[in-house]
Design an enzyme around this catalytic site. Structure first.
Site, mmCIF file in Angstrom:
data_model
loop_
_atom_site.group_PDB
_atom_site.id
_atom_site.type_symbol
_atom_site.label_atom_id
_atom_site.label_comp_id
_atom_site.label_asym_id
_atom_site.label_seq_id
_atom_site.Cartn_x
_atom_site.Cartn_y
_atom_site.Cartn_z
ATOM 1 N N SER A 1 15.289 -10.289 22.700
ATOM 2 C CA SER A 1 13.900 -10.245 21.962
ATOM 3 C C SER A 1 13.892 -8.947 20.932
ATOM 4 O O SER A 1 14.610 -8.005 21.525
ATOM 5 C CB SER A 1 12.819 -10.444 22.902
ATOM 6 O OG SER A 1 11.481 -10.337 22.283
ATOM 7 N N TYR B 1 7.579 -7.288 30.931
ATOM 8 C CA TYR B 1 8.560 -8.089 30.262
ATOM 9 C C TYR B 1 9.231 -7.471 29.458
ATOM 10 O O TYR B 1 10.455 -7.318 29.311
ATOM 11 C CB TYR B 1 7.825 -9.465 29.623
ATOM 12 C CG TYR B 1 8.752 -10.369 28.720
ATOM 13 C CD1 TYR B 1 9.691 -11.270 29.157
ATOM 14 C CD2 TYR B 1 8.855 -9.795 27.253
ATOM 15 C CE1 TYR B 1 10.303 -11.985 28.525
ATOM 16 C CE2 TYR B 1 9.523 -10.625 26.487
ATOM 17 C CZ TYR B 1 10.247 -11.395 27.109
ATOM 18 O OH TYR B 1 11.202 -12.530 26.059
ATOM 19 N N LYS C 1 13.313 -6.483 29.297
ATOM 20 C CA LYS C 1 14.010 -6.687 28.162
ATOM 21 C C LYS C 1 14.879 -5.608 27.492
ATOM 22 O O LYS C 1 15.886 -5.582 27.302
ATOM 23 C CB LYS C 1 13.486 -7.414 26.819
ATOM 24 C CG LYS C 1 12.998 -8.759 27.092
ATOM 25 C CD LYS C 1 14.153 -10.015 27.303
ATOM 26 C CE LYS C 1 13.717 -11.331 27.420
ATOM 27 N NZ LYS C 1 14.987 -12.131 27.424
#
Length: 345
Positions: free
Chosen positions: A149, A162, A166
């Site tokens: 991402s 999150y 990542k």
């Protein structure tokens, strides 16, 4: 659940594993591989979503193998990989896509919730990669695609767990890539960095925001991501792929003016991630929303009307050779024109 193929062409099909395959990007990616005739193992927790995904894979021309698994369980992931090999004979491509998240300020996320997001999103990727390498390295071939991402480089408010996971995947994959290059193996790893996607995650992640969770615009359809993942699986010598103009803009801005971006996101990041007038919902952190008492959510979220089904930047990323040739030819034409004008003068 498996639909057996037949005929000599079966041995030429790739054996592909997609984690988080019951919905969203994983669901679209599984269907994209199936459209090429590949055999696709579908790994996720939600049985309703897995069953529907398997049906789509078979209708798209692929062969489906459903393997219910929690990616945070290392032993279960190893067993899942062995089940794939027992069924398909080997693993050619492994796509790490499974994740979970919490939409809330960091101080409102409990330690157990933060740990769970990290275990599913980051350690799930680590465990999946380890299981894939166990079967790929002896064959000296195979590709691992990490679905990343823009948030692997740039953290945003309300998604600290999150974003941390990542970022961790990014660092882990860089380290692993160096080790694979050093060893001289034919196994490759690459990463695909995605923009905001129109997936069901915004209706099933745990949220403590006053509004209903949503992606930060611009939003792209999951098929855009799926095309990039399938391309990366066949062109894994490339270190990573950036999908969407917003991903490029975010990563460039973060590299050049990260402090300014901090202030911009502090001002806009809260409202941009929620729809006003709607309340957040308890999500799938601990149990799948598409479990025995749930429903199939599919690949798309509720943002179809505003989502882009293509990305010029993604096309250019996947066709750098053509773009380079076109720019070279264009530059040559311009240079020839300038020279001609000088000669006439």
């Amino acid at each position: 659940m498996r639909k057996r193929g037949s005929g000599p062409e079966l041995k030429h099909r790739r054996a592909v594993v997609v984690t988080g395959a019951s919905g969203g990007v994983g669901r679209a990616t599984a269907q994209a591989f199936a459209a090429r005739g590949d055999r696709v193992a579908l790994l996720a927790r939600g049985r309703e979503g897995l069953a529907a995904a398997a049906d789509e894979v078979q209708r798209s021309g692929g062969e489906a193998l459903v393997v219910p698994v929690d990616m945070a369980d290392a032993k279960a992931v190893q067993d899942a990989a062995q089940q794939v090999v027992d069924t398909f004979g080997h693993i050619d491509v492994w796509v790490n896509n499974a994740f979970s998240g919490v939409f809330a300020p960091f101080t409102e996320v409990t330690p157990d919730e933060f740990r769970r997001v990290t275990e599913v999103t980051y350690l799930g990727c680590v465990f999946g990669t380890r299981a894939a390498l166990h079967h790929m390295l002896p064959r000296d071939r195979g590709t691992i695609v990490q679905v990343g991402s823009a948030l692997a480089y740039r953290g945003i408010p309300l998604q600290s767990a999150y974003c941390g996971a990542k970022h961790a995947i990014q660092g882990f994959n860089e380290s692993l890539r160096c080790e694979l290059l050093h060893s001289g193996t034919g196994v490759r790893t690459t990463m695909v960095q995605l923009p905001a996607m129109n997936t069901p995650q915004f209706d099933w992640v745990l949220s403590r925001m006053p509004g209903r969770a949503r992606p930060v615009a611009p939003v792209y359809q999951p098929e855009v991501a799926a095309r990039a993942v399938v391309h990366a699986a066949s062109h894994a010598r490339r270190r990573e792929y950036w999908v969407g103009g917003s991903t490029v803009g975010t990563l460039v801005a973060n590299a050049v003016v990260p402090g300014l971006l901090d202030r911009y996101l502090a001002r806009t990041g809260f409202d941009a991630q929620q729809d006003k007038g709607e309340h957040g919902e308890l999500g799938n952190l601990w149990s799948p929303a598409d479990g025995p008492h749930g429903r199939d959510f599919g690949a798309h979220g509720r943002f179809d009307e505003e989502s882009h089904d293509g990305s010029a930047q993604d096309w250019m990323s996947r066709n750098r050779g053509r773009v380079g040739t076109a720019l070279t030819v264009g530059a040559g034409v311009l240079a020839a024109g300038r020279l001609a004008r000088k000669v006439r003068a």
